[in-house]
Scaffold this motif. Structure first.
Motif, PDB file in Angstrom:
ATOM      1  N   ALA A 196       0.825  -1.207   0.000  1.00 54.65           N
ATOM      2  CA  ALA A 196       0.000   0.000   0.000  1.00 54.65           C
ATOM      3  C   ALA A 196       0.862   1.261   0.000  1.00 54.65           C
ATOM      4  N   ASP A 197       2.046   1.202   0.601  1.00 50.95           N
ATOM      5  CA  ASP A 197       2.917   2.374   0.747  1.00 50.95           C
ATOM      6  C   ASP A 197       4.017   2.461  -0.301  1.00 50.95           C
ATOM      7  N   SER A 198       4.301   1.367  -0.985  1.00 55.41           N
ATOM      8  CA  SER A 198       5.441   1.312  -1.892  1.00 55.41           C
ATOM      9  C   SER A 198       5.108   1.875  -3.270  1.00 55.41           C
ATOM     10  N   ASP A 199       6.092   2.520  -3.879  1.00 58.10           N
ATOM     11  CA  ASP A 199       5.956   3.013  -5.244  1.00 58.10           C
ATOM     12  C   ASP A 199       6.633   2.098  -6.256  1.00 58.10           C
ATOM     13  N   ALA A 200       7.131   0.961  -5.823  1.00 58.68           N
ATOM     14  CA  ALA A 200       7.792   0.031  -6.732  1.00 58.68           C
ATOM     15  C   ALA A 200       6.780  -0.526  -7.729  1.00 58.68           C
ATOM     16  N   GLU A 201       7.274  -0.827  -8.906  1.00 61.12           N
ATOM     17  CA  GLU A 201       6.403  -1.354  -9.961  1.00 61.12           C
ATOM     18  C   GLU A 201       5.755  -2.675  -9.545  1.00 61.12           C
ATOM     19  N   MET A 202       6.511  -3.526  -8.877  1.00 56.80           N
ATOM     20  CA  MET A 202       5.989  -4.810  -8.410  1.00 56.80           C
ATOM     21  C   MET A 202       4.860  -4.596  -7.395  1.00 56.80           C
ATOM     22  N   ALA A 203       5.014  -3.617  -6.523  1.00 55.13           N
ATOM     23  CA  ALA A 203       3.962  -3.323  -5.543  1.00 55.13           C
ATOM     24  C   ALA A 203       2.701  -2.852  -6.250  1.00 55.13           C
ATOM     25  N   GLY A 204       2.841  -2.054  -7.296  1.00 58.30           N
ATOM     26  CA  GLY A 204       1.683  -1.621  -8.075  1.00 58.30           C
ATOM     27  C   GLY A 204       0.980  -2.800  -8.711  1.00 58.30           C
ATOM     28  N   ASP A 205       1.759  -3.741  -9.238  1.00 54.85           N
ATOM     29  CA  ASP A 205       1.165  -4.945  -9.826  1.00 54.85           C
ATOM     30  C   ASP A 205       0.439  -5.765  -8.774  1.00 54.85           C
ATOM     31  N   MET A 206       1.019  -5.841  -7.562  1.00 55.89           N
ATOM     32  CA  MET A 206       0.376  -6.604  -6.493  1.00 55.89           C
ATOM     33  C   MET A 206      -0.893  -5.905  -6.009  1.00 55.89           C
ATOM     34  N   ARG A 207      -0.889  -4.558  -5.957  1.00 51.36           N
ATOM     35  CA  ARG A 207      -2.106  -3.826  -5.590  1.00 51.36           C
ATOM     36  C   ARG A 207      -3.207  -4.089  -6.607  1.00 51.36           C
ATOM     37  N   ALA A 208      -2.852  -4.054  -7.881  1.00 51.44           N
ATOM     38  CA  ALA A 208      -3.835  -4.320  -8.935  1.00 51.44           C
ATOM     39  C   ALA A 208      -4.371  -5.741  -8.824  1.00 51.44           C
ATOM     40  N   LEU A 209      -3.497  -6.678  -8.501  1.00 48.66           N
ATOM     41  CA  LEU A 209      -3.909  -8.071  -8.348  1.00 48.66           C
ATOM     42  C   LEU A 209      -4.874  -8.228  -7.178  1.00 48.66           C
TER      43      LEU A 209
END
Length: 135
Positions: free
Chosen positions: A59-72
């Protein structure tokens, strides 16, 4: 000197090349239309560790992987899965390390036992120290 400047510039440019040029996933930075589902997704995302940053939740990370996990997470909750089902699926995929609250099993018991052991050692050392002062 020129060679050192070239090597230094290559090392300086490498972090800029770490993320891809792909656009972020559709639900990485947008909320679900259903407020209840978004609340469930947000609460779950705060308990999941970013696999790139390691010290931040997705929720706090700006990493691309974190964005993919948020979308998932958002897409699976929007599809009707419960947060526990999504968490279980992520743990199966990435291991217990993805959650900030790993379950107690044969591999994680030292994580749970270590604080109690350290407190016991500290109490034992303090008791010995106080006994010496009384004398």
């Amino acid at each position: 000197m020129k060679r050192a400047a070239i090597i230094l510039s290559l090392f300086a440019a490498s972090p800029a090349l770490a993320d891809s040029v792909m656009p972020p996933a559709e639900l990485a930075y947008s909320q679900l239309p259903d407020a209840k589902q978004e609340a469930q997704a947000t609460a779950l995302m705060k308990t999941l560790r970013c696999l790139v940053c390691q010290g931040q939740s997705i929720a706090d990370s700006d990493a691309e992987m974190a964005g993919d996990m948020r979308a998932l997470v958002r897409s699976r909750i929007a599809a009707g899965e419960t947060p526990d089902q999504v968490r279980h699926w992520l743990i199966e995929r990435y291991g217990n390390w993805v959650t900030y609250d790993p379950p107690l099993d044969r591999l994680t018991w030292p994580l749970w036992a270590l604080p109690a052991v350290l407190i016991a050692i500290g109490a034992w050392l303090a008791r010995g120290r106080f006994k010496k002062r009384k004398r």
